[in-house]
Design a protein around this motif. Structure first.
Motif, PDB file in Angstrom:
ATOM      1  N   ARG A   1       8.554   6.825   8.742  1.00  0.00           N
ATOM      2  CA  ARG A   1       8.504   6.189   7.413  1.00  0.00           C
ATOM      3  C   ARG A   1       9.871   6.159   6.749  1.00  0.00           C
ATOM      4  NH1 ARG A   1       5.085   9.287   4.101  1.00  0.00           N
ATOM      5  NH2 ARG A   1       4.531  10.771   5.740  1.00  0.00           N
ATOM      6  N   VAL A   2      10.925   6.286   7.527  1.00  0.00           N
ATOM      7  CA  VAL A   2      12.298   6.124   7.043  1.00  0.00           C
ATOM      8  C   VAL A   2      12.888   4.904   7.730  1.00  0.00           C
ATOM      9  CG1 VAL A   2      14.593   7.146   6.874  1.00  0.00           C
ATOM     10  CG2 VAL A   2      12.560   8.609   6.697  1.00  0.00           C
ATOM     11  N   ILE A   3      13.272   3.909   6.950  1.00  0.00           N
ATOM     12  CA  ILE A   3      13.787   2.653   7.491  1.00  0.00           C
ATOM     13  C   ILE A   3      15.250   2.511   7.085  1.00  0.00           C
ATOM     14  CG2 ILE A   3      13.585   0.141   7.488  1.00  0.00           C
ATOM     15  CD1 ILE A   3      10.628   2.161   6.388  1.00  0.00           C
ATOM     16  N   SER A   4      16.129   2.428   8.068  1.00  0.00           N
ATOM     17  CA  SER A   4      17.551   2.238   7.768  1.00  0.00           C
ATOM     18  C   SER A   4      17.811   0.794   7.384  1.00  0.00           C
ATOM     19  CB  SER A   4      18.411   2.615   8.984  1.00  0.00           C
ATOM     20  OG  SER A   4      19.766   2.290   8.713  1.00  0.00           O
ATOM     21  N   CYS A   5      18.336   0.610   6.186  1.00  0.00           N
ATOM     22  CA  CYS A   5      18.794  -0.702   5.714  1.00  0.00           C
ATOM     23  C   CYS A   5      20.302  -0.652   5.500  1.00  0.00           C
ATOM     24  CB  CYS A   5      18.076  -1.083   4.424  1.00  0.00           C
ATOM     25  SG  CYS A   5      16.279  -1.194   4.591  1.00  0.00           S
TER      26      CYS A   5
ATOM     27  N   LEU B   1      15.283  17.347   3.071  1.00  0.00           N
ATOM     28  CA  LEU B   1      14.619  16.950   1.828  1.00  0.00           C
ATOM     29  C   LEU B   1      13.635  15.818   2.078  1.00  0.00           C
ATOM     30  CD1 LEU B   1      14.372  17.002  -1.313  1.00  0.00           C
ATOM     31  CD2 LEU B   1      16.128  15.216  -1.329  1.00  0.00           C
ATOM     32  N   LEU B   2      14.069  14.805   2.800  1.00  0.00           N
ATOM     33  CA  LEU B   2      13.194  13.659   3.031  1.00  0.00           C
ATOM     34  C   LEU B   2      11.958  14.058   3.822  1.00  0.00           C
ATOM     35  CD1 LEU B   2      15.629  10.688   3.710  1.00  0.00           C
ATOM     36  CD2 LEU B   2      14.562  11.413   1.579  1.00  0.00           C
ATOM     37  N   ASP B   3      12.121  14.948   4.794  1.00  0.00           N
ATOM     38  CA  ASP B   3      10.960  15.365   5.573  1.00  0.00           C
ATOM     39  C   ASP B   3       9.947  16.102   4.696  1.00  0.00           C
ATOM     40  OD1 ASP B   3       9.836  15.212   8.212  1.00  0.00           O
ATOM     41  OD2 ASP B   3      10.010  17.393   8.285  1.00  0.00           O
ATOM     42  N   VAL B   4      10.439  16.956   3.812  1.00  0.00           N
ATOM     43  CA  VAL B   4       9.548  17.692   2.902  1.00  0.00           C
ATOM     44  C   VAL B   4       8.859  16.723   1.945  1.00  0.00           C
ATOM     45  CG1 VAL B   4       9.508  19.355   1.014  1.00  0.00           C
ATOM     46  CG2 VAL B   4      10.842  19.848   3.055  1.00  0.00           C
ATOM     47  N   VAL B   5       9.617  15.770   1.398  1.00  0.00           N
ATOM     48  CA  VAL B   5       9.046  14.818   0.444  1.00  0.00           C
ATOM     49  C   VAL B   5       8.018  13.915   1.130  1.00  0.00           C
ATOM     50  CG1 VAL B   5       9.574  12.855  -1.046  1.00  0.00           C
ATOM     51  CG2 VAL B   5      11.049  14.873  -1.083  1.00  0.00           C
ATOM     52  N   LEU B   6       8.336  13.428   2.312  1.00  0.00           N
ATOM     53  CA  LEU B   6       7.414  12.536   3.022  1.00  0.00           C
ATOM     54  C   LEU B   6       6.154  13.269   3.477  1.00  0.00           C
ATOM     55  CD1 LEU B   6       9.995  10.456   5.076  1.00  0.00           C
ATOM     56  CD2 LEU B   6       8.520   9.604   3.244  1.00  0.00           C
ATOM     57  N   SER B   7       6.285  14.562   3.741  1.00  0.00           N
ATOM     58  CA  SER B   7       5.085  15.324   4.109  1.00  0.00           C
ATOM     59  C   SER B   7       4.163  15.511   2.916  1.00  0.00           C
ATOM     60  CB  SER B   7       5.475  16.686   4.690  1.00  0.00           C
ATOM     61  OG  SER B   7       6.047  17.523   3.698  1.00  0.00           O
TER      62      SER B   7
ATOM     63  N   ARG C   1       2.291  11.015   1.335  1.00  0.00           N
ATOM     64  CA  ARG C   1       2.035  10.268   2.565  1.00  0.00           C
ATOM     65  C   ARG C   1       1.889   8.768   2.336  1.00  0.00           C
ATOM     66  NH1 ARG C   1       0.793  13.616   6.904  1.00  0.00           N
ATOM     67  NH2 ARG C   1       0.606  15.809   6.345  1.00  0.00           N
ATOM     68  N   ASP C   2       1.941   8.362   1.078  1.00  0.00           N
ATOM     69  CA  ASP C   2       1.941   6.927   0.780  1.00  0.00           C
ATOM     70  C   ASP C   2       3.344   6.422   0.480  1.00  0.00           C
ATOM     71  OD1 ASP C   2       2.260   8.238  -1.618  1.00  0.00           O
ATOM     72  OD2 ASP C   2       1.096   6.788  -2.769  1.00  0.00           O
ATOM     73  N   MET C   3       4.355   7.191   0.845  1.00  0.00           N
ATOM     74  CA  MET C   3       5.736   6.833   0.549  1.00  0.00           C
ATOM     75  C   MET C   3       6.465   6.395   1.818  1.00  0.00           C
ATOM     76  SD  MET C   3       8.924   9.196  -0.824  1.00  0.00           S
ATOM     77  CE  MET C   3       8.275   9.522  -2.460  1.00  0.00           C
ATOM     78  N   ILE C   4       7.297   5.350   1.658  1.00  0.00           N
ATOM     79  CA  ILE C   4       8.297   5.025   2.660  1.00  0.00           C
ATOM     80  C   ILE C   4       9.668   5.177   2.014  1.00  0.00           C
ATOM     81  CG2 ILE C   4       6.829   3.428   3.948  1.00  0.00           C
ATOM     82  CD1 ILE C   4       8.628   1.176   2.663  1.00  0.00           C
TER      83      ILE C   4
ATOM     84  N   GLY D   1       0.793  -1.217   0.000  1.00  0.00           N
ATOM     85  CA  GLY D   1       0.000   0.000   0.000  1.00  0.00           C
ATOM     86  C   GLY D   1       0.824   1.264   0.000  1.00  0.00           C
ATOM     87  N   TYR D   2       2.125   1.120   0.224  1.00  0.00           N
ATOM     88  CA  TYR D   2       3.032   2.274   0.209  1.00  0.00           C
ATOM     89  C   TYR D   2       3.910   2.225  -1.039  1.00  0.00           C
ATOM     90  CZ  TYR D   2       1.966   3.419   5.083  1.00  0.00           C
ATOM     91  OH  TYR D   2       1.339   3.782   6.243  1.00  0.00           O
ATOM     92  N   ARG D   3       4.305   3.390  -1.514  1.00  0.00           N
ATOM     93  CA  ARG D   3       5.332   3.483  -2.550  1.00  0.00           C
ATOM     94  C   ARG D   3       6.687   3.561  -1.867  1.00  0.00           C
ATOM     95  NH1 ARG D   3       3.136   5.077  -7.430  1.00  0.00           N
ATOM     96  NH2 ARG D   3       5.097   4.266  -8.226  1.00  0.00           N
ATOM     97  N   CYS D   4       7.676   2.908  -2.451  1.00  0.00           N
ATOM     98  CA  CYS D   4       8.994   2.802  -1.822  1.00  0.00           C
ATOM     99  C   CYS D   4      10.033   3.591  -2.611  1.00  0.00           C
ATOM    100  CB  CYS D   4       9.412   1.343  -1.736  1.00  0.00           C
ATOM    101  SG  CYS D   4      11.089   1.109  -1.103  1.00  0.00           S
ATOM    102  N   CYS D   5      10.722   4.476  -1.919  1.00  0.00           N
ATOM    103  CA  CYS D   5      11.842   5.219  -2.500  1.00  0.00           C
ATOM    104  C   CYS D   5      13.112   4.821  -1.746  1.00  0.00           C
ATOM    105  CB  CYS D   5      11.611   6.722  -2.377  1.00  0.00           C
ATOM    106  SG  CYS D   5      12.965   7.729  -3.052  1.00  0.00           S
ATOM    107  N   VAL D   6      14.108   4.340  -2.469  1.00  0.00           N
ATOM    108  CA  VAL D   6      15.397   4.012  -1.858  1.00  0.00           C
ATOM    109  C   VAL D   6      16.309   5.228  -1.964  1.00  0.00           C
ATOM    110  CG1 VAL D   6      17.474   2.602  -2.031  1.00  0.00           C
ATOM    111  CG2 VAL D   6      15.233   1.532  -2.212  1.00  0.00           C
TER     112      VAL D   6
END
Length: 324
Positions: free
Chosen positions: A226-230, A195-201, A204-207, A171-176
């Motif tokens: 919605r930021v996952i460290s890999c 940048l990530l905070d602005v983009v994620l705001s 809202r369907d993005m991780i 259900g989420y779109r994923c951006c690496v």
């Protein structure tokens, strides 16, 4: 087939291929290395760094792998013999290939340095992948780099890992995101956080999945849930995550080239390096280059505006859902 060499290829028994063996350069060289392996019917010995040879080994295109030594005479000793030496690297120091040629005396050598029996033309005005491909098109002018630009091969374990991660975020779109490279090519980490905070705001369907070797704490932002460290994964697992992504944002580094070859829409941030030479070659992309080449002069506002436009073009805006 080139008239000079078509008759020789079938008689070559132990061809050897050297290439630019940083991870990023290896990925950019893969179309050429695949084409050469096909022309040489899988008989080629590949000479490179241990890390790059893992990529080559996964491709299944090598008859043998030789770890390249800093000392060309040691590399020649490990290689033992070759009747064709291909130096698939426009930046190859001439004395390195020259030493191998002096020791092993191959019947034919092809490469960019002038000490090869056949020298290829330098052209740093084109994309690196296209310049390198001259080493394949020299033997067969009908070959095209696009025909050999499929994604790097990965193992079942790595692919299963990436799929299992993706299934957790249905259900989420994923951006690496990949933010690390050499110091002069890095965008400030604080800028990445903003940048990530602005983009994620906005989306809202993005991780966001962050790949790399170090820990950069990009989740230390208001929308960091919605930021996952890999970070810290193996190279092949990181590549698999990029390959499963809906989009990629990163600096001029190996993972940008992974996104390019997996045809993942990619945004590349560039400073001193030229995106026309080192950027994406095959996928939809947006190259953002800092004015004057200093990445700390590239503002978050400028990048965010370009990111919003690009993500809209590839369908993110049309698939907006208010999930979080």
């Amino acid at each position: 087939m080139h008239a000079l060499d078509s008759a020789r290829l079938d008689s070559i028994r132990r061809p050897a291929i050297m290439y630019s063996d940083g991870v990023g350069d290896t990925l950019l060289s893969l179309p050429t290395l695949r084409a050469l392996s096909r022309l040489l019917r899988g008989r080629a010995v590949f000479i490179g760094s241990q890390c790059s040879l893992k990529i080559i080994n996964a491709e299944g295109i090598a008859a043998e792998l030789v770890v390249r030594s800093r000392d060309p005479r040691e590399t020649a000793r490990l290689l033992k013999a070759c009747d064709l030496l291909l130096s698939v690297d426009p930046g190859e120091p001439p004395d390195y290939a020259g030493e191998i040629i002096n020791v092993l005396r191959p019947a034919l050598s092809v490469g960019w340095p002038a000490n090869h029996k056949i020298s290829l033309a330098q052209n740093n005005q084109v994309h690196f992948a296209d310049e390198v491909f001259q080493a394949a098109s020299f033997f067969d002018r009908s070959l095209r780099v696009e025909s050999f630009a499929e994604p790097p091969r990965l193992g079942v374990r790595e692919l299963d890992f990436a799929i299992s991660v993706a299934q957790q975020w249905k259900g989420y779109r994923c951006c690496v995101v990949h933010c690390e490279t050499s110091a002069v090519k890095m965008w400030p980490i604080g800028f990445f956080r903003r940048l990530l905070d602005v983009v994620l705001s906005r989306f809202r369907d993005m991780i966001v999945l962050v790949v790399g070797t170090g820990s950069h704490y990009l989740d230390d932002i208001p929308h960091g849930n919605r930021v996952i460290s890999c970070e810290g994964l193996t190279l092949s697992k990181s590549m698999a995550l990029v390959g499963c992504a809906d989009a990629f944002i990163g600096v001029d580094s190996s993972m940008l080239h992974v996104a390019d070859m997996f045809l993942v829409p990619a945004i590349g941030l560039f400073g001193p390096t030229d995106p026309a030479r080192w950027g994406c070659r095959f996928t939809q992309h947006e190259h953002i280059r800092a004015h004057g080449g200093a990445l700390n002069m590239l503002s978050v506002e400028e990048v965010a505006a370009r990111v919003f436009t690009f993500l809209g073009k590839i369908g993110f805006a049309n698939k907006y859902t208010n999930l979080a």
